[in-house]
Design an enzyme around this catalytic site. Structure first.
Site, PDB file in Angstrom:
ATOM      1  N   LYS A  20       0.830  -1.208   0.000  1.00  0.00           N
ATOM      2  CA  LYS A  20       0.000   0.000   0.000  1.00  0.00           C
ATOM      3  C   LYS A  20       0.868   1.263   0.000  1.00  0.00           C
ATOM      4  O   LYS A  20       0.641   2.187  -0.779  1.00  0.00           O
ATOM      5  CB  LYS A  20      -0.932   0.030   1.231  1.00  0.00           C
ATOM      6  N   ARG A  95      -9.530   0.924   8.562  1.00  0.00           N
ATOM      7  CA  ARG A  95      -9.065  -0.431   8.830  1.00  0.00           C
ATOM      8  C   ARG A  95     -10.118  -1.228   9.583  1.00  0.00           C
ATOM      9  O   ARG A  95      -9.907  -2.396   9.885  1.00  0.00           O
ATOM     10  CB  ARG A  95      -7.828  -0.320   9.714  1.00  0.00           C
ATOM     11  N   ARG A 134      12.068  -5.065   4.598  1.00  0.00           N
ATOM     12  CA  ARG A 134      11.698  -3.679   4.269  1.00  0.00           C
ATOM     13  C   ARG A 134      12.608  -2.646   4.925  1.00  0.00           C
ATOM     14  O   ARG A 134      12.979  -2.765   6.088  1.00  0.00           O
ATOM     15  CB  ARG A 134      10.265  -3.437   4.722  1.00  0.00           C
ATOM     16  N   ARG A 167      11.423  -0.825  10.572  1.00  0.00           N
ATOM     17  CA  ARG A 167      10.401  -0.582  11.597  1.00  0.00           C
ATOM     18  C   ARG A 167      10.469  -1.625  12.709  1.00  0.00           C
ATOM     19  O   ARG A 167      10.627  -2.812  12.420  1.00  0.00           O
ATOM     20  CB  ARG A 167       9.007  -0.624  10.954  1.00  0.00           C
ATOM     21  N   ARG A 178       0.244  -9.037  13.483  1.00  0.00           N
ATOM     22  CA  ARG A 178      -0.403  -7.993  12.659  1.00  0.00           C
ATOM     23  C   ARG A 178      -1.276  -8.646  11.583  1.00  0.00           C
ATOM     24  O   ARG A 178      -2.360  -8.167  11.280  1.00  0.00           O
ATOM     25  CB  ARG A 178       0.653  -7.098  12.009  1.00  0.00           C
TER      26      ARG A 178
HETATM   27  P1  AP5 Z   1       4.854  -1.597   1.779  1.00  0.00           P
HETATM   28  O1  AP5 Z   1       4.485  -0.771   0.594  1.00  0.00           O
HETATM   29  O2  AP5 Z   1       5.615  -0.947   2.882  1.00  0.00           O
HETATM   30  O3  AP5 Z   1       3.557  -2.369   2.343  1.00  0.00           O
HETATM   31  P2  AP5 Z   1       2.316  -1.810   3.139  1.00  0.00           P
HETATM   32  O4  AP5 Z   1       1.099  -2.479   2.588  1.00  0.00           O
HETATM   33  O5  AP5 Z   1       2.301  -0.312   3.160  1.00  0.00           O
HETATM   34  O6  AP5 Z   1       2.638  -2.432   4.556  1.00  0.00           O
HETATM   35  P3  AP5 Z   1       2.606  -1.794   6.015  1.00  0.00           P
HETATM   36  O7  AP5 Z   1       3.355  -2.763   6.905  1.00  0.00           O
HETATM   37  O8  AP5 Z   1       3.086  -0.386   6.038  1.00  0.00           O
HETATM   38  O9  AP5 Z   1       1.144  -1.885   6.345  1.00  0.00           O
HETATM   39  P4  AP5 Z   1       0.536  -1.915   7.697  1.00  0.00           P
HETATM   40  O10 AP5 Z   1      -0.841  -1.737   7.265  1.00  0.00           O
HETATM   41  O11 AP5 Z   1       0.796  -3.065   8.573  1.00  0.00           O
HETATM   42  O12 AP5 Z   1       1.314  -0.750   8.511  1.00  0.00           O
HETATM   43  P5  AP5 Z   1       0.843   0.675   8.982  1.00  0.00           P
HETATM   44  O13 AP5 Z   1       2.023   1.551   9.027  1.00  0.00           O
HETATM   45  O14 AP5 Z   1      -0.365   1.127   8.236  1.00  0.00           O
HETATM   46  O15 AP5 Z   1       5.673  -2.879   1.218  1.00  0.00           O
HETATM   47  C1  AP5 Z   1       6.248  -3.826   2.108  1.00  0.00           C
HETATM   48  C2  AP5 Z   1       7.621  -4.308   1.556  1.00  0.00           C
HETATM   49  O16 AP5 Z   1       7.394  -5.050   0.350  1.00  0.00           O
HETATM   50  C3  AP5 Z   1       8.574  -3.170   1.169  1.00  0.00           C
HETATM   51  O17 AP5 Z   1       9.874  -3.530   1.494  1.00  0.00           O
HETATM   52  C4  AP5 Z   1       8.416  -3.030  -0.361  1.00  0.00           C
HETATM   53  O18 AP5 Z   1       9.615  -2.574  -0.998  1.00  0.00           O
HETATM   54  C5  AP5 Z   1       8.080  -4.458  -0.770  1.00  0.00           C
HETATM   55  N1  AP5 Z   1       7.143  -4.526  -1.891  1.00  0.00           N
HETATM   56  C6  AP5 Z   1       6.055  -3.733  -2.114  1.00  0.00           C
HETATM   57  N2  AP5 Z   1       5.411  -4.116  -3.250  1.00  0.00           N
HETATM   58  C7  AP5 Z   1       6.121  -5.195  -3.725  1.00  0.00           C
HETATM   59  C8  AP5 Z   1       5.935  -6.043  -4.873  1.00  0.00           C
HETATM   60  N3  AP5 Z   1       4.944  -5.864  -5.731  1.00  0.00           N
HETATM   61  N4  AP5 Z   1       6.839  -7.049  -5.049  1.00  0.00           N
HETATM   62  C9  AP5 Z   1       7.876  -7.246  -4.172  1.00  0.00           C
HETATM   63  N5  AP5 Z   1       8.093  -6.452  -3.079  1.00  0.00           N
HETATM   64  C10 AP5 Z   1       7.215  -5.446  -2.859  1.00  0.00           C
HETATM   65  O19 AP5 Z   1       0.336   0.365  10.478  1.00  0.00           O
HETATM   66  C11 AP5 Z   1       1.228   0.082  11.528  1.00  0.00           C
HETATM   67  C12 AP5 Z   1       0.463   0.029  12.834  1.00  0.00           C
HETATM   68  O20 AP5 Z   1      -0.172   1.308  13.100  1.00  0.00           O
HETATM   69  C13 AP5 Z   1      -0.690  -0.989  12.902  1.00  0.00           C
HETATM   70  O21 AP5 Z   1      -0.228  -2.271  13.249  1.00  0.00           O
HETATM   71  C14 AP5 Z   1      -1.589  -0.342  13.974  1.00  0.00           C
HETATM   72  O22 AP5 Z   1      -1.063  -0.567  15.266  1.00  0.00           O
HETATM   73  C15 AP5 Z   1      -1.461   1.139  13.685  1.00  0.00           C
HETATM   74  N6  AP5 Z   1      -2.478   1.621  12.741  1.00  0.00           N
HETATM   75  C16 AP5 Z   1      -2.255   2.138  11.500  1.00  0.00           C
HETATM   76  N7  AP5 Z   1      -3.410   2.491  10.919  1.00  0.00           N
HETATM   77  C17 AP5 Z   1      -4.401   2.192  11.798  1.00  0.00           C
HETATM   78  C18 AP5 Z   1      -5.819   2.305  11.748  1.00  0.00           C
HETATM   79  N8  AP5 Z   1      -6.450   2.803  10.669  1.00  0.00           N
HETATM   80  N9  AP5 Z   1      -6.512   1.903  12.831  1.00  0.00           N
HETATM   81  C19 AP5 Z   1      -5.912   1.424  13.922  1.00  0.00           C
HETATM   82  N10 AP5 Z   1      -4.569   1.268  14.034  1.00  0.00           N
HETATM   83  C20 AP5 Z   1      -3.811   1.640  12.962  1.00  0.00           C
END
Ligand code: AP5
Length: 224
Positions: A20, A95, A134, A167, A178
Site C-alpha cells: 500500500k 481499517r 523492508r 520498523r 499484525r
Molecule cells: P509496503 O508498501 O511498505 O507495504 P504496506 O502495505 O504499506 O505495509 P505496512 O506494513 O506499512 O502496512 P501496515 O498496514 O501493517 O502498517 P501501517 O504503518 O499502516 O511494502 C512492504 C515491503 O514489500 C517493502 O519492502 C516493499 O519494498 C516491498 N514490496 C512492495 N510491493 C512489492 C511487490 N509488488 N513485489 C515485491 N516487493 C514489494 O500500520 C502500523 C500500525 O499502526 C498498525 O499495526 C496499527 O497498530 C497502527 N495503525 C495504523 N493504521 C491504523 C488504523 N487505521 N486503525 C488502527 N490502528 C492503525
C-alpha cells in the site's frame, strides 16, 4: 481531482506488506494528490513524543490496532490540511468498518465520497518475506526492500538521500500478529466496500511496476 473538479479519494486496502505504502507514493507522483497513511501519522506523532504518539506506540508495538476514536480524529484532522484540497490516497485507513463509516459520514457532510477502493491482494508467505526485508526513508517515507526493490546505495534513499531504517513492528513475531489482526478486524472492510460497488481487486503478487500499472488503469477509469 476528478474531471468534475471534485476532490478524489482513493482508499488502498490490503494486508500489512501488501504494498500500500509503495503504491501510494507512486500514485501521488501520477495524480498529484496527497498520500495519507495512518501508520505514518502515528509514527510522526511518536517521533515528536506527543501524547497520541505515546498512546499509539503501546498498540503498534504489539501489532494491535489503535482505538477507533483517536485514529478517526487524527485522520480527519489530516484531511483538513491544504494539501488534501484535491483529495487523498488513503493508506492504512480505514481499517475497521467503524472507521469506514466515519470517513463516509465526514465526506458526505462536504458533498464528497470515496471514489474507489483498490484491494491489493497478496498471499501470506509473500507478506512475511516482504516485511522482513523492508527499509524506509526517515526523511521522505520512500519504501525499499533488500531483495525486491533495493536502494542504489545500502542505507541511503535514492530519492532524497535520507537515512533508511527498519520498523520495530517488522519483527517476525509481531508481523504474524499484525496479519492475524488484519484477518480478524480488517477483512470485514472488504465486504463493506464490495457491497457499495467500490472495490476493485488488484493482483499484488506482480512486480511493483505491474501493480502500479493496474492500479493506475483502475483509477483512471473512475476519473473519466
Ligand atoms: P509496503 O508498501 O511498505 O507495504 P504496506 O502495505 O504499506 O505495509 P505496512 O506494513 O506499512 O502496512 P501496515 O498496514 O501493517 O502498517 P501501517 O504503518 O499502516 O511494502 C512492504 C515491503 O514489500 C517493502 O519492502 C516493499 O519494498 C516491498 N514490496 C512492495 N510491493 C512489492 C511487490 N509488488 N513485489 C515485491 N516487493 C514489494 O500500520 C502500523 C500500525 O499502526 C498498525 O499495526 C496499527 O497498530 C497502527 N495503525 C495504523 N493504521 C491504523 C488504523 N487505521 N486503525 C488502527 N490502528 C492503525
Amino acid at each position: 481531482m476528478t474531471t468534475t473538479g471534485k476532490p478524489l479519494y482513493i482508499v488502498l486496502v490490503g494486508a500489512p506488506g501488501a504494498g500500500k505504502g509503495t503504491q501510494a507514493h507512486l500514485l501521488t507522483q501520477d495524480l498529484g494528490i496527497a498520500p495519507v497513511a495512518s501508520g505514518d501519522l502515528f509514527r510522526e506523532h511518536l517521533s515528536k513524543q506527543t501524547e497520541l504518539g505515546l498512546l499509539a506506540k503501546q498498540y503498534m508495538d504489539r501489532g494491535e490496532l489503535v482505538p477507533d476514536d483517536v485514529t478517526i480524529r487524527m485522520v480527519m484532522d489530516r484531511l483538513e490540511r491544504p494539501d488534501c484540497e484535491k483529495g487523498a490516497i488513503l493508506d492504512g485507513f480505514p481499517r475497521t468498518v467503524a472507521q469506514a463509516e466515519a470517513l463516509d459520514k465526514e465526506l458526505a457532510a462536504k458533498g464528497q465520497k470515496v471514489a474507489l477502493v483498490p484491494y491489493i491482494k497478496v498471499g501470506e508467505p509473500a507478506l512475511v518475506a516482504r516485511l522482513s526485508g523492508r527499509w524506509i526513508c526517515r526523511q521522505c517515507g520512500a519504501v525499499y526492500h533488500t531483495l525486491f526493490n533495493p536502494p542504489k546505495q545500502p542505507g541511503v534513499c535514492d530519492i532524497c538521500g535520507g537515512e533508511l531504517y527498519q520498523r520495530p513492528d517488522d519483527k517476525e513475531e509481531t508481523v504474524r500478529h499484525r496479519l492475524q489482526v488484519y484477518f480478524e478486524q480488517t477483512l470485514p472492510l472488504i465486504d463493506y466496500y464490495r457491497e457499495r460497488g467500490l472495490l476493485v481487486e488488484i493482483n499484488g503478487e506482480q512486480a511493483i511496476e505491474d501493480v502500479h500499472r493496474d492500479l493506475l488503469a483502475a483509477i483512471q477509469k473512475v476519473m473519466s
